[in-house]
Design a protein around this motif. Structure first.
Motif, PDB file in Angstrom:
ATOM      1  N   PRO A   1      -1.249  16.910   6.049  1.00 47.10           N
ATOM      2  CA  PRO A   1      -2.513  16.743   6.782  1.00 47.10           C
ATOM      3  C   PRO A   1      -3.718  17.109   5.925  1.00 47.10           C
ATOM      4  N   LYS A   2      -4.787  16.335   6.108  1.00 45.20           N
ATOM      5  CA  LYS A   2      -6.066  16.589   5.441  1.00 45.20           C
ATOM      6  C   LYS A   2      -5.921  16.656   3.916  1.00 45.20           C
ATOM      7  N   LYS A   3      -5.043  15.831   3.370  1.00 44.57           N
ATOM      8  CA  LYS A   3      -4.806  15.854   1.937  1.00 44.57           C
ATOM      9  C   LYS A   3      -5.075  14.481   1.325  1.00 44.57           C
ATOM     10  N   VAL A   4      -5.388  14.505   0.021  1.00 45.80           N
ATOM     11  CA  VAL A   4      -5.576  13.290  -0.762  1.00 45.80           C
ATOM     12  C   VAL A   4      -4.488  13.241  -1.820  1.00 45.80           C
ATOM     13  N   SER A   5      -3.822  12.108  -1.921  1.00 43.80           N
ATOM     14  CA  SER A   5      -2.752  11.944  -2.902  1.00 43.80           C
ATOM     15  C   SER A   5      -3.096  10.771  -3.809  1.00 43.80           C
ATOM     16  N   SER A   6      -3.042  11.001  -5.115  1.00 47.85           N
ATOM     17  CA  SER A   6      -3.278   9.949  -6.103  1.00 47.85           C
ATOM     18  C   SER A   6      -2.044   9.819  -6.977  1.00 47.85           C
ATOM     19  N   LEU A   7      -1.629   8.607  -7.223  1.00 45.72           N
ATOM     20  CA  LEU A   7      -0.445   8.380  -8.033  1.00 45.72           C
ATOM     21  C   LEU A   7      -0.540   7.031  -8.715  1.00 45.72           C
ATOM     22  N   VAL A   8       0.255   6.890  -9.761  1.00 46.44           N
ATOM     23  CA  VAL A   8       0.325   5.654 -10.526  1.00 46.44           C
ATOM     24  C   VAL A   8       1.715   5.059 -10.339  1.00 46.44           C
ATOM     25  N   LEU A   9       1.763   3.796  -9.911  1.00 42.70           N
ATOM     26  CA  LEU A   9       3.030   3.120  -9.661  1.00 42.70           C
ATOM     27  C   LEU A   9       3.230   2.013 -10.683  1.00 42.70           C
ATOM     28  N   GLU A  10       4.411   1.974 -11.271  1.00 46.83           N
ATOM     29  CA  GLU A  10       4.750   0.838 -12.116  1.00 46.83           C
ATOM     30  C   GLU A  10       4.954  -0.393 -11.242  1.00 46.83           C
ATOM     31  N   GLN A  11       4.549  -1.538 -11.733  1.00 47.90           N
ATOM     32  CA  GLN A  11       4.642  -2.769 -10.946  1.00 47.90           C
ATOM     33  C   GLN A  11       6.070  -3.317 -10.965  1.00 47.90           C
ATOM     34  N   THR A  12       7.004  -2.442 -10.602  1.00 43.06           N
ATOM     35  CA  THR A  12       8.423  -2.819 -10.594  1.00 43.06           C
ATOM     36  C   THR A  12       9.076  -2.404  -9.283  1.00 43.06           C
ATOM     37  N   GLY A  13       8.327  -2.447  -8.195  1.00 42.23           N
ATOM     38  CA  GLY A  13       8.898  -2.096  -6.904  1.00 42.23           C
ATOM     39  C   GLY A  13       9.927  -3.113  -6.451  1.00 42.23           C
ATOM     40  N   ALA A  14      10.621  -2.791  -5.358  1.00 44.50           N
ATOM     41  CA  ALA A  14      11.635  -3.695  -4.817  1.00 44.50           C
ATOM     42  C   ALA A  14      10.975  -4.956  -4.278  1.00 44.50           C
ATOM     43  N   LEU A  15      11.628  -6.091  -4.477  1.00 46.91           N
ATOM     44  CA  LEU A  15      11.108  -7.349  -3.948  1.00 46.91           C
ATOM     45  C   LEU A  15      11.109  -7.309  -2.425  1.00 46.91           C
ATOM     46  N   LEU A  16       9.982  -7.617  -1.827  1.00 49.74           N
ATOM     47  CA  LEU A  16       9.862  -7.569  -0.373  1.00 49.74           C
ATOM     48  C   LEU A  16      10.822  -8.547   0.292  1.00 49.74           C
ATOM     49  N   SER A  17      10.967  -9.744  -0.268  1.00 50.73           N
ATOM     50  CA  SER A  17      11.857 -10.743   0.330  1.00 50.73           C
ATOM     51  C   SER A  17      13.296 -10.255   0.374  1.00 50.73           C
ATOM     52  N   GLU A  18      13.739  -9.525  -0.668  1.00 52.44           N
ATOM     53  CA  GLU A  18      15.105  -9.016  -0.685  1.00 52.44           C
ATOM     54  C   GLU A  18      15.292  -7.908   0.346  1.00 52.44           C
ATOM     55  N   VAL A  19      14.304  -7.029   0.470  1.00 53.46           N
ATOM     56  CA  VAL A  19      14.393  -5.947   1.453  1.00 53.46           C
ATOM     57  C   VAL A  19      14.445  -6.512   2.868  1.00 53.46           C
ATOM     58  N   VAL A  20      13.595  -7.501   3.150  1.00 54.67           N
ATOM     59  CA  VAL A  20      13.583  -8.111   4.481  1.00 54.67           C
ATOM     60  C   VAL A  20      14.893  -8.837   4.744  1.00 54.67           C
ATOM     61  N   GLN A  21      15.386  -9.571   3.749  1.00 48.05           N
ATOM     62  CA  GLN A  21      16.619 -10.331   3.925  1.00 48.05           C
ATOM     63  C   GLN A  21      17.809  -9.409   4.185  1.00 48.05           C
ATOM     64  N   GLN A  22      17.864  -8.271   3.496  1.00 50.40           N
ATOM     65  CA  GLN A  22      18.983  -7.346   3.652  1.00 50.40           C
ATOM     66  C   GLN A  22      19.008  -6.685   5.026  1.00 50.40           C
ATOM     67  N   ASN A  23      17.847  -6.530   5.647  1.00 49.92           N
ATOM     68  CA  ASN A  23      17.773  -5.788   6.906  1.00 49.92           C
ATOM     69  C   ASN A  23      17.535  -6.658   8.132  1.00 49.92           C
ATOM     70  N   SER A  24      17.169  -7.923   7.939  1.00 47.45           N
ATOM     71  CA  SER A  24      16.835  -8.762   9.088  1.00 47.45           C
ATOM     72  C   SER A  24      18.069  -9.295   9.803  1.00 47.45           C
ATOM     73  N   GLY A  25      19.256  -9.181   9.178  1.00 52.29           N
ATOM     74  CA  GLY A  25      20.466  -9.674   9.824  1.00 52.29           C
ATOM     75  C   GLY A  25      20.734  -8.999  11.155  1.00 52.29           C
ATOM     76  N   GLN A  26      20.404  -7.708  11.253  1.00 51.31           N
ATOM     77  CA  GLN A  26      20.642  -6.999  12.510  1.00 51.31           C
ATOM     78  C   GLN A  26      19.738  -7.515  13.624  1.00 51.31           C
ATOM     79  N   PHE A  27      18.550  -8.036  13.273  1.00 55.04           N
ATOM     80  CA  PHE A  27      17.674  -8.603  14.291  1.00 55.04           C
ATOM     81  C   PHE A  27      18.265  -9.893  14.856  1.00 55.04           C
ATOM     82  N   MET A  28      18.824 -10.724  13.971  1.00 58.17           N
ATOM     83  CA  MET A  28      19.446 -11.962  14.427  1.00 58.17           C
ATOM     84  C   MET A  28      20.670 -11.667  15.285  1.00 58.17           C
TER      85      MET A  28
END
Length: 219
Positions: free
Chosen positions: A90-117
């Motif tokens: 609470p009431k804090k500021v966080s600064s960070l540097v992220l490498e542009q190598t995060g997980a692909l959003l399409s893969e994350v959605v595809q892996q978890n959307s099966g339970q919705f279907m």
């Protein structure tokens, strides 16, 4: 004598056999549901703010929590990649540097959307086991729902999801902005209930979603 079964057929039967005839008691589960959807506008200060700026091959991210409670499970989605940022005190500021190598959003959605279907298909049956119809309300599932348009529908009979206006945030990414997600457990906007009746059980959790324009890279 009794029997339980799972899967589509989840009924229960108890049979007491006599010399002549028998007595039986059968339980038949009936699936019903009620869904209430409402929209409202509430003016006020943002519960949290953020900036996202490219820095060579990295992202410079600054997040400020304006609330007097901790925000949990922060996730940043930028350029169709998702990054896990953790919790913000609470009431804090966080600064960070992220490498542009995060997980692909399409893969994350595809892996978890099966339970919705699976849940949607299971609800076509009025009787039987309902375990597969239930979806846990947590920040991971809600993050996937927020970008469900990234589901890959391949094959001869592709299927998609129909979402209310404003629920799906894929258009924000297509516009070139980033999206910051934060989980606020145990609280709701305005911190008040919309109920006009007494409920036996209640739970209030909020997924805060903030569209963040991507700033210009620093010279």
């Amino acid at each position: 004598m009794s029997a339980w079964s799972g899967g589509q057929e989840g009924s229960r039967a108890e049979v007491l056999q006599h010399d002549k005839g028998f007595e039986a008691e059968i339980f038949v589960p009936v699936w019903t549901s009620q869904l209430f959807v409402s929209d409202w506008l509430q003016s006020g200060a943002y519960p949290f703010t953020a900036t996202v700026t490219p820095q060579e091959r990295n992202w410079q991210v600054t997040v400020e929590n304006h609330l007097d409670r901790e925000l949990k499970d922060l996730r940043l989605v930028v350029r169709d990649r998702i990054y896990t940022l953790g919790n913000l005190p609470p009431k804090k500021v966080s600064s960070l540097v992220l490498e542009q190598t995060g997980a692909l959003l399409s893969e994350v959605v595809q892996q978890n959307s099966g339970q919705f279907m699976t849940a949607a298909q299971s609800r076509q049956h009025a009787f039987g086991d309902n375990a597969s119809r239930l979806l846990e309300l947590n920040p991971a599932n809600l993050a996937v729902v927020s970008f469900i348009s990234r589901t890959l529908n391949a094959g001869p009979n592709p299927r998609g999801f129909v979402c209310p206006s404003g629920l799906e945030l894929g258009a924000v990414l297509d516009h070139g902005d980033a999206v910051l997600l934060a989980w606020d457990p145990g609280h709701a906007p305005g911190n008040s209930s919309m109920n006009r009746f007494k409920t036996v059980r209640s739970r209030r959790d909020t997924l805060l979603r903030l569209a963040v324009p991507i700033g210009r890279s620093k010279p």
